[in-house]
Scaffold this motif. Structure first.
Motif, short mmCIF file in Angstrom:
data_model
loop_
_atom_site.label_atom_id
_atom_site.label_comp_id
_atom_site.label_asym_id
_atom_site.label_seq_id
_atom_site.Cartn_x
_atom_site.Cartn_y
_atom_site.Cartn_z
N MET A 1 0.86 -1.26 -0.16
CA MET A 1 -0.11 -0.04 -0.02
C MET A 1 0.78 1.26 0.26
O MET A 1 0.42 2.46 -0.35
N ASN A 2 2.10 1.18 0.48
CA ASN A 2 2.88 2.34 0.64
C ASN A 2 3.93 2.45 -0.57
O ASN A 2 4.42 3.36 -0.67
N LYS A 3 3.63 1.76 -1.75
CA LYS A 3 4.53 1.85 -2.95
C LYS A 3 3.59 2.45 -3.90
O LYS A 3 2.49 2.15 -3.97
N GLN A 4 4.05 3.21 -4.73
CA GLN A 4 3.21 4.19 -5.74
C GLN A 4 3.04 3.15 -6.73
O GLN A 4 2.13 2.73 -7.27
N ASN A 5 4.09 2.38 -7.44
CA ASN A 5 4.25 1.19 -8.28
C ASN A 5 5.11 0.04 -7.84
O ASN A 5 6.00 0.47 -7.27
#
Length: 75
Positions: free
Chosen positions: A51-55
């Protein structure tokens, strides 16, 4: 949703959110109910990272799917 509470409902919520974020084509095969609250901490860590990664790169997606497979098999 209070994810600090270790419950089966929270486990299933996190699995569904991970599947949505990863746009998993095999999501139907990864039933959230197949995961146990006994693996809550591992699932939460995976959820938090996803959830904390953009991609996510293809290799990261593959690693997450592999980890979910292992967690599913250990309950």
């Amino acid at each position: 949703m209070n994810l600090n509470e270790k419950s089966q409902a929270n486990v299933e919520y996190m699995i569904e959110q991970i599947k949505t974020k990863l746009r998993m084509a095999t999501g139907a095969a990864m039933q959230a109910s197949a995961f146990s609250v006994n693996q809550y901490d591992d699932i939460y860590d995976l959820y938090d990272m996803v959830m904390n990664k953009q991609n996510l790169s293809i290799s990261e997606v593959e690693a997450v799917v592999s980890e979910l497979g292992q967690l599913r098999g250990n309950h």
